[in-house]
Design an enzyme around this catalytic site. Structure first.
Site, PDB file in Angstrom:
ATOM      1  N   ASP A  62       0.851  -1.193   0.000  1.00 37.32           N
ATOM      2  CA  ASP A  62       0.000   0.000   0.000  1.00 37.32           C
ATOM      3  C   ASP A  62       0.887   1.244   0.000  1.00 37.32           C
ATOM      4  OD1 ASP A  62      -1.905   1.962   0.415  1.00 37.32           O
ATOM      5  OD2 ASP A  62      -2.930   0.894   2.033  1.00 37.32           O
TER       6      ASP A  62
ATOM      7  N   HIS B 117      -9.469  -1.385  -7.602  1.00 36.04           N
ATOM      8  CA  HIS B 117      -9.096  -0.212  -6.812  1.00 36.04           C
ATOM      9  C   HIS B 117      -7.914   0.533  -7.429  1.00 36.04           C
ATOM     10  CE1 HIS B 117      -8.708   2.240  -3.179  1.00 36.04           C
ATOM     11  NE2 HIS B 117      -7.412   1.975  -3.189  1.00 36.04           N
TER      12      HIS B 117
END
Lengths: 430, 430
Positions: free
Chosen positions: B242, B338
């Protein structure tokens, strides 16, 4: 990739406990591979920085002993008892689901043991892993398993319930929340990396599905390796040096005080090599505590805050001089000082190995910090460890005005599994 | 005392952000002092352990760069924005108490600035210190201060409230708790040691007494330095890499995207060198997420879990090939993935610097993990950063079924103070 090598222990504060893994052996290996490569020298703490704005970041770090250190799952004792304090911890208690008995419990302990052995080696869990710690080393991960008093009736093992699991006496300072106390099963997770610890927590929960449900769960922390300049015993959130008088494995009495002996018989024959954990969530009333001056705080404890030395003089490890009088004719260490009342000499030599995590869950419902100590004490028998000390503290400890015992648990953690064995097998399959 | 030296950055995952302190200069200093003393070599992760039961513990660790690293308080920008991710974080928001106005706020910011500068050097707070971090180095401590929309009316400074603080639009996935959202004042604390971070939190609260009261407070964490074998972008609690596409200071557009320019005028003239923080507590529905297989999770994100590489191929930093088709004639990176929806190329180049902490507050009232991300995004203008990206995600992000935005805050963090100045002085004394 660089590999910083620390010639001393990674984890502060756990003076004198056993290290399952030989960090010295790691160093020996590195020393041989890179002879002359150890940096041994001192750099003063804060003076080496300078502002360089706009410089782009160096690349991310390589594995150090923080990540590479592995604690062994198999052995005489379970990991996580004499392992040095880790910087992150999770405590989780489960109750067996209705209908689950001895067979389901045995299967669960077998699953948990497989998971613990795998994760403690730094490998992903069997089957679907959450990938949370995929890049990380073992990071000193430990998983430690215990049985609560209620476990035995539910599994038809009442005859093997040791008297050592009899309920602790009530103490006047207790304000216990039963929903966050006790439990059929208890798991302590510790690691020097937060994601490694959380990864293990999720794996333990997943393994429990269908057999046990979460009763309560708490999170804790200790100082990071390398944050302090000197070898230091841990500090707690009151700012005190905490753990000075912990028994150390080098003491001849250590094993006898902390572990159930090999020759244990009767209801606790299966506990040989095991230890009993008393687990208390001790809230610290920090707003009140911080309202005292430092000298007032030192009178409450009987030790200097700066270095933990007794008010009777010396350094942190100097024995308390309980009889030393001040100019005012009073004992220098006050009669209600926490360190006096909890001193082993004042409790018939009662001793336990305290191995806590601090906790901080933000602001409590009352507007004050929901913070304090996840007190975890290990002993061969709570009646010769926690109970006599707490009884004494209960009657006159100056510290008691600043703390509140909010939860309590007592768990029997069996000896470590032999290779091929699972934790608790000697209880569940005997 | 040994001083392990890491030739690379201490903090993982914050690829490409500015380091206020020159770690290279630290290394230069050490290198000169102990030439030839750097250990540069690799040790594979998990294979170096062996069981030595009963060995007593080595002595506690000495200060390493974990503890010794100092981030500068003064400078063009506040610390804690481009500082590498720290392993512990606290977020705390305050509201001014009734009767407190501009004068009291100015005095508070002056106290906070003195405290921040002192603590970030690793020194005790002025006056009565809690002693919690007495033995520790600065441990990369940062304190970052921001003003919320409500601050301006309460202090008579409405004319200087930037339009950038206008309320964020509502998003369909929001389930916001107003009591844990927004606030007059916001402080972000980060450090690589838990006790150093907590020490700063208590000092900030103490300074606020009489002027502001706590509105909400949250705790977070990131990976420990040295836990991973390779330079890695951070992982979150879903197990995903991330932060891959975070802007990096080396990009010519970085300052323009993240910081308010020197020539700012009008209501935000005082914000030159500052940045706007969007703060969202994003709960992860981990039980649901972990119910997906790894391939299913990878379809949701559009990247491989193992290393963060796009499903269209390459390594973590390879650009997404949004048009690549699979054998089934569909795009390899799904249309609702995403990573596709949040890609800058899909949002008119909108960019923000995400600098989060993970959070885990145990088991929620609904019995599922109260865990996720303390999302903190920095940008020169939320309308060119968070808002367009979140609008896009709100309309079709496959990840949205597995997350819930529970709180929201928007804060104006002014530029860093010059020597002798306090944070926000250009607002409060202009």
């Amino acid at each position: 990739m660089s590999t910083p090598v620390n010639t001393s222990d990674d984890t502060p504060g756990n003076d004198g406990t056993t290290v399952e893994m030989s960090r010295r052996r790691v160093l020996g290996t590195l020393g041989a591979a890179g002879a002359g490569g150890l940096v041994v020298g001192a750099v003063s703490g804060a003076g080496i920085a300078s502002a360089v704005s706009g410089e782009s970041a160096p690349s991310a770090p390589a594995l150090t002993t923080v990540g590479s250190t592995e604690v062994m799952f198999h052995g005489k004792h379970q990991a996580g008892i004499t392992t040095p304090l880790q910087s992150r911890g999770h405590l989780i208690a489960f109750d067996l689901v209705p209908g689950a008995g001895r067979k389901e419990a045995a299967a669960l302990l077998r699953r948990w043991s497989t998971t613990a052995g795998t994760l403690m080696e730094g490998k992903p869990a069997n089957g679907a892993d959450t990938d949370i710690s995929l890049d990380a080393g073992p990071s000193s991960l430990t998983l430690t398993f215990g049985f609560g008093r209620t476990f035995f009736d539910r599994t038809g093992l009442t005859a093997r319930r040791p008297a050592q699991l009899d309920p602790l006496p009530a103490f006047s300072s207790d304000v216990l929340d039963p929903k966050r106390s006790e439990g059929d099963l208890w798991v302590q997770i510790g690691a020097d990396d937060a994601l490694v610890a959380f990864h293990a927590l999720r794996a333990v929960q997943k393994d429990a599905a269908g057999a046990a449900r979460v009763r309560w769960q708490m999170n804790g922390f200790n100082r990071s390796a390398g944050a302090t300049a000197k070898p230091m015993t841990a500090r707690n959130l009151m700012g005190q040096v905490d753990g000075t008088n912990n028994p150390v494995p080098a003491q001849s009495s250590f094993d006898q005080r902390i572990f159930v002996p090999d020759g244990a018989s009767g209801a606790q024959a299966w506990m040989a090599g095991g230890s009993y954990a008393v687990v208390r969530r001790i809230r610290m009333l920090l707003d009140d505590w911080e309202g005292l001056s430092r000298p007032e705080q030192e009178q409450v404890i009987g030790r200097r805050k700066s270095d933990g030395a007794p008010l009777s003089g010396g350094s942190e490890t100097t024995p308390l001089d309980l009889n030393k009088l001040g100019a005012d004719g009073k004992t220098v260490i006050p009669n209600n000082a926490h360190s006096r009342i909890s001193a082993p000499a004042q409790n018939g030599g009662a001793a336990m190995l305290r191995r806590p995590f601090s906790y901080h869950d933000g602001i409590g419902a009352d507007g004050t910090p929901d913070a304090g100590l996840l007190f975890i004490a290990w002993q061969a028998d709570p009646l010769r460890g926690f109970v006599p000390v707490q009884r004494k503290l209960d009657r006159g400890d100056a510290l008691s005005a600043f703390i509140r015992h909010e939860t309590s648990g007592l768990f029997a953690a069996p000896g470590g599994p032999a290779t091929g064995e699972y934790v608790g097998q000697r209880l569940l399959e005997a």
